[in-house]
Design an enzyme around this catalytic site. Structure first.
Site, short mmCIF file in Angstrom:
data_model
loop_
_atom_site.label_atom_id
_atom_site.label_comp_id
_atom_site.label_asym_id
_atom_site.label_seq_id
_atom_site.Cartn_x
_atom_site.Cartn_y
_atom_site.Cartn_z
N ILE A 1 0.83 -1.21 0.00
CA ILE A 1 0.00 0.00 0.00
C ILE A 1 0.87 1.26 0.00
CG2 ILE A 1 -1.55 1.36 1.49
CD1 ILE A 1 -2.67 -1.42 2.41
N HIS A 2 0.51 2.23 -0.83
CA HIS A 2 1.24 3.50 -0.83
C HIS A 2 0.28 4.62 -1.22
CE1 HIS A 2 1.65 1.50 -4.72
NE2 HIS A 2 1.66 2.69 -5.29
N TYR A 3 0.25 5.64 -0.36
CA TYR A 3 -0.52 6.85 -0.67
C TYR A 3 0.35 7.77 -1.51
CZ TYR A 3 -4.08 5.96 2.94
OH TYR A 3 -5.10 5.45 3.69
#
Ligand SMILES: [Zn+2]
Length: 166
Positions: free
Chosen positions: A123-125
């Site tokens: 996951i990466h914003y």
């Protein structure tokens, strides 16, 4: 938000990431403790979350906030991971604002390959600063967008402002 899903960029990133088998560049950067944070573009090491510059940025100072734990399952994120991610998002906005004075930001999360995410296992914003007219002055050449500042220069500036802001 059109830049976040620019199709010409997607094919480029997929080509790059597919050739690297199943390695996770986020985990690789975090696990590399041999003082290579600059070459890995790792801006901040937290306890539960980290900040890393995007190697294929949509704009100068495009960075990503990720959990330290390798997971693509958003629903599995623990409260303490969410909290640290939120704090780092807030700080990233503050630091980019001070360093680059953008007119706005796109902040987003791509879950799953169908959403346009190039890496769906960690996951990466995305935090993408925006300037008025920035879609006009950066040309697209051979499928790769020209960014006006080198990644290392951007890293050095953000690192300095990041440490100045606690
Ligand atoms: Zn990972």
């Amino acid at each position: 938000m059109e830049l976040l899903w620019a199709p010409w960029r997607l094919s480029y990133v997929q080509k790059v990431t597919k050739s690297k088998s199943e390695k996770c560049f986020i985990c690789d950067a975090f696990n590399d403790v041999s003082e290579n944070d600059r070459s890995n573009l790792l801006l901040h090491r937290g306890e539960k979350a980290l900040v890393i510059l995007n190697r294929f940025p949509y704009n100068t100072a495009h960075l990503m906030v990720c959990p330290v734990r390798h997971t693509g399952d958003f629903e599995s994120l623990l409260p303490e991971e969410m909290l640290e991610i939120d704090e780092l998002l807030k700080k990233a906005i503050k630091v980019i604002r001070r360093a680059y004075n953008p007119d706005g930001f796109n902040i987003g999360l791509n879950l799953g390959k169908v959403s346009g995410g190039s890496v769906d296992t960690h996951i990466h914003y995305h935090v993408v600063p925006r300037w008025s007219g920035d879609t006009n002055f950066m040309p697209v050449i051979g499928g790769v967008k020209v960014i006006p500042q080198s990644l290392e220069d951007t890293y050095d500036i953000l690192k300095k402002v990041w440490s100045e802001n606690g």
